[in-house]
Design an enzyme around this catalytic site. Structure first.
Site, PDB file in Angstrom:
ATOM      1  N   LYS A   1     -62.013  38.737  67.004  1.00  0.00           N
ATOM      2  CA  LYS A   1     -61.006  39.555  66.314  1.00  0.00           C
ATOM      3  C   LYS A   1     -60.332  38.697  65.268  1.00  0.00           C
ATOM      4  O   LYS A   1     -60.187  37.484  65.440  1.00  0.00           O
ATOM      5  CB  LYS A   1     -59.940  40.038  67.311  1.00  0.00           C
ATOM      6  CG  LYS A   1     -59.137  41.219  66.811  1.00  0.00           C
ATOM      7  CD  LYS A   1     -59.932  42.498  66.975  1.00  0.00           C
ATOM      8  CE  LYS A   1     -59.100  43.723  66.860  1.00  0.00           C
ATOM      9  NZ  LYS A   1     -59.750  44.864  67.510  1.00  0.00           N
TER      10      LYS A   1
HETATM   11  N1  GLU Z   1     -61.431  47.445  65.713  1.00  0.00           N
HETATM   12  C1  GLU Z   1     -62.226  48.284  66.554  1.00  0.00           C
HETATM   13  C2  GLU Z   1     -61.945  47.967  68.008  1.00  0.00           C
HETATM   14  O1  GLU Z   1     -60.890  47.469  68.366  1.00  0.00           O
HETATM   15  C3  GLU Z   1     -63.696  48.274  66.189  1.00  0.00           C
HETATM   16  C4  GLU Z   1     -64.378  46.933  66.245  1.00  0.00           C
HETATM   17  C5  GLU Z   1     -65.790  46.911  65.705  1.00  0.00           C
HETATM   18  O2  GLU Z   1     -66.292  47.935  65.268  1.00  0.00           O
HETATM   19  O3  GLU Z   1     -66.382  45.816  65.722  1.00  0.00           O
HETATM   20  O4  GLU Z   1     -62.719  48.271  68.867  1.00  0.00           O
END
Ligand code: GLU
Length: 418
Positions: A106
């Site tokens: 992240k």
């Molecule tokens: N930000 C989204 C989540 O928290 C999607 C992450 C992604 O598609 O890699 O799941």
């Protein structure tokens, strides 16, 4: 908030609770509750008026035993190291819960994007992408959208990466615009999995979903799409909110008109399709069948959990319940479908996007939605199987045991190097 827990502690607690059920070694638990590495940045960016501003930014790569690190990039003033660590850990267990071949990561920039012009946001995004370049890649770490980022930012990241690498590699990032290699159905995917999880949970709990009333806290991409798709199933979405407050209508709101109003005016405040206006706190405690927190972490603390009127909570946001709130809802027999399943549609369709990018072959929206439904329903069934056959207190611990077992197995098979 009285018990506004550090999100990283929440993550660690959730994993440890599941680890106790499946009897893992302490060393393995330690490894699977801490990130492998974190990149911490100060981005210097030139503003439109010629001045320079410096932004704190991060990328946490939590665990890569099941595949490349995967997870979104958030632009929000509250972004900090601990939050990014937690969010990257949740991605590990989310990808394992739906059984897609990724680890978790992240990233985020501490910024309130509404205070900056589009060209400033572009330079900030490209400065961040330039710093990420050595550690990302279609087989290394694959960013995606999160709070306040979308196709526009992903297209810039892809372009920056490809320009610096002198290649084309659309699979380096997901959530792109369709012409830049994005997937049909990706924008709606998170909200769609929230709808599917709500539908499956109602069926399991023997509730008629068509008779259900729903309140949605947060009307961004996840909340508004979940509301619309539930509305299409015949559910009455009686209350929705954003940071400006909540709107309510006893007979159900027009979820599409509410979204259009918010897009046009920037907030739900003044939406005339509602009969009443009240606070976010009122929404979280109102007497509905299903409550969908779709905003940020720690939205529901112990005090709110004591007063929640819903008997099913479906987590569209990441980490919307503090651990004490989670315990209270379990004691009160309120079912909670955890974030790592309910909002996993986003990353699942990111996976489909990446597969399409690698094959240079685009799927139809119908195929994307059908495959997504299959992944979410299978994950839901694996959670129920664990819930019924293990001595776990709730759906969250059940889902974590399934996910953690998968991660721990991959970790064990990889071994520790050197
Ligand atoms: N930000 C989204 C989540 O928290 C999607 C992450 C992604 O598609 O890699 O799941």
């Amino acid at each position: 908030m009285g018990d506004a827990t550090d999100p990283f502690e929440s993550l660690q607690q959730q994993v440890r609770e599941a680890a106790a059920e499946i009897d893992l070694d302490d060393g393995v638990v330690e490894r699977l509750t801490n990130p492998e590495r974190i990149l911490e940045l100060s981005l210097s960016v030139k503003m439109d008026d010629g001045s320079v501003e410096v932004f704190d930014a991060y990328r946490s790569q939590f665990n890569g035993d099941r595949g490349p690190y995967k997870g979104g990039i958030r632009y929000h003033p509250r972004v900090n190291r601990s939050e990014v660590k937690a969010l990257s850990g949740w991605m590990v267990y989310k990808c394992a819960a739906v059984n897609i071949p990724y680890g978790g990561g992240k990233g985020g920039i501490a910024i309130n994007p509404v205070n900056y012009s589009a060209s400033e946001i572009e330079r900030i995004t490209r400065a961040y992408a330039k710093e990420l370049r050595p550690i990302i890649g279609a087989d290394r770490d694959i960013p995606a959208p999160d709070v306040n980022t979308g196709q526009r930012e992903m297209n810039w990241i892809k372009d920056t990466y490809e320009t610096l690498e002198g290649t084309t590699e659309p699979g380096v990032v997901t959530g792109k615009g369709i012409e830049s290699g994005g997937s049909a159905g990706r924008v709606e995917a998170t909200g769609r999995s929230v709808m599917l999880a709500t539908r499956e949970a109602c069926a399991y709990l023997d509730r008629d979903i068509q008779e259900a009333t729903v309140a949605v806290q947060g009307y961004g991409n996840a909340g508004s799409v979940a509301a619309k798709l539930l509305d299409d199933l015949g559910v009455d979405v009686v209350a929705v909110s954003d940071s400006s407050g909540a709107v309510y209508s006893e007979d159900g709101l027009d979820t599409r008109a509410a979204k259009q109003f918010k897009t046009e005016t920037g907030s739900l405040s003044g939406f005339d399709g509602a009969t009443e206006k009240f606070s976010n706190d009122d929404l979280l405690t109102m007497d509905v069948d299903v409550l969908i927190p779709a905003a940020l972490e720690n939205a529901i603390n112990a005090d709110i959990a004591e007063r929640t009127g819903a008997d099913l909570v479906v987590e569209a946001a990441n980490g919307p319940l503090t651990p004490p709130a989670d315990d209270i809802l379990t004691e009160r027999d309120v079912a909670v479908v955890p974030d790592i399943l309910a909002n996993a549609g986003g990353v699942t369709v990111s996976y489909f996007e990446w597969v399409q990018n690698r094959q240079r072959f685009a799927w139809t929206e119908q195929r994307v939605n059908d495959e997504l439904e299959r992944y979410i329903v299978e994950a839901f069934e694996s959670m129920i199987d664990a819930y019924e056959n293990r001595s776990v207190p709730n759906f969250r611990v059940a889902m974590y045991t399934v996910a953690l077992e998968r991660v721990a197995r991959a970790s064990k098979e990889s071994g520790i190097w050197p």
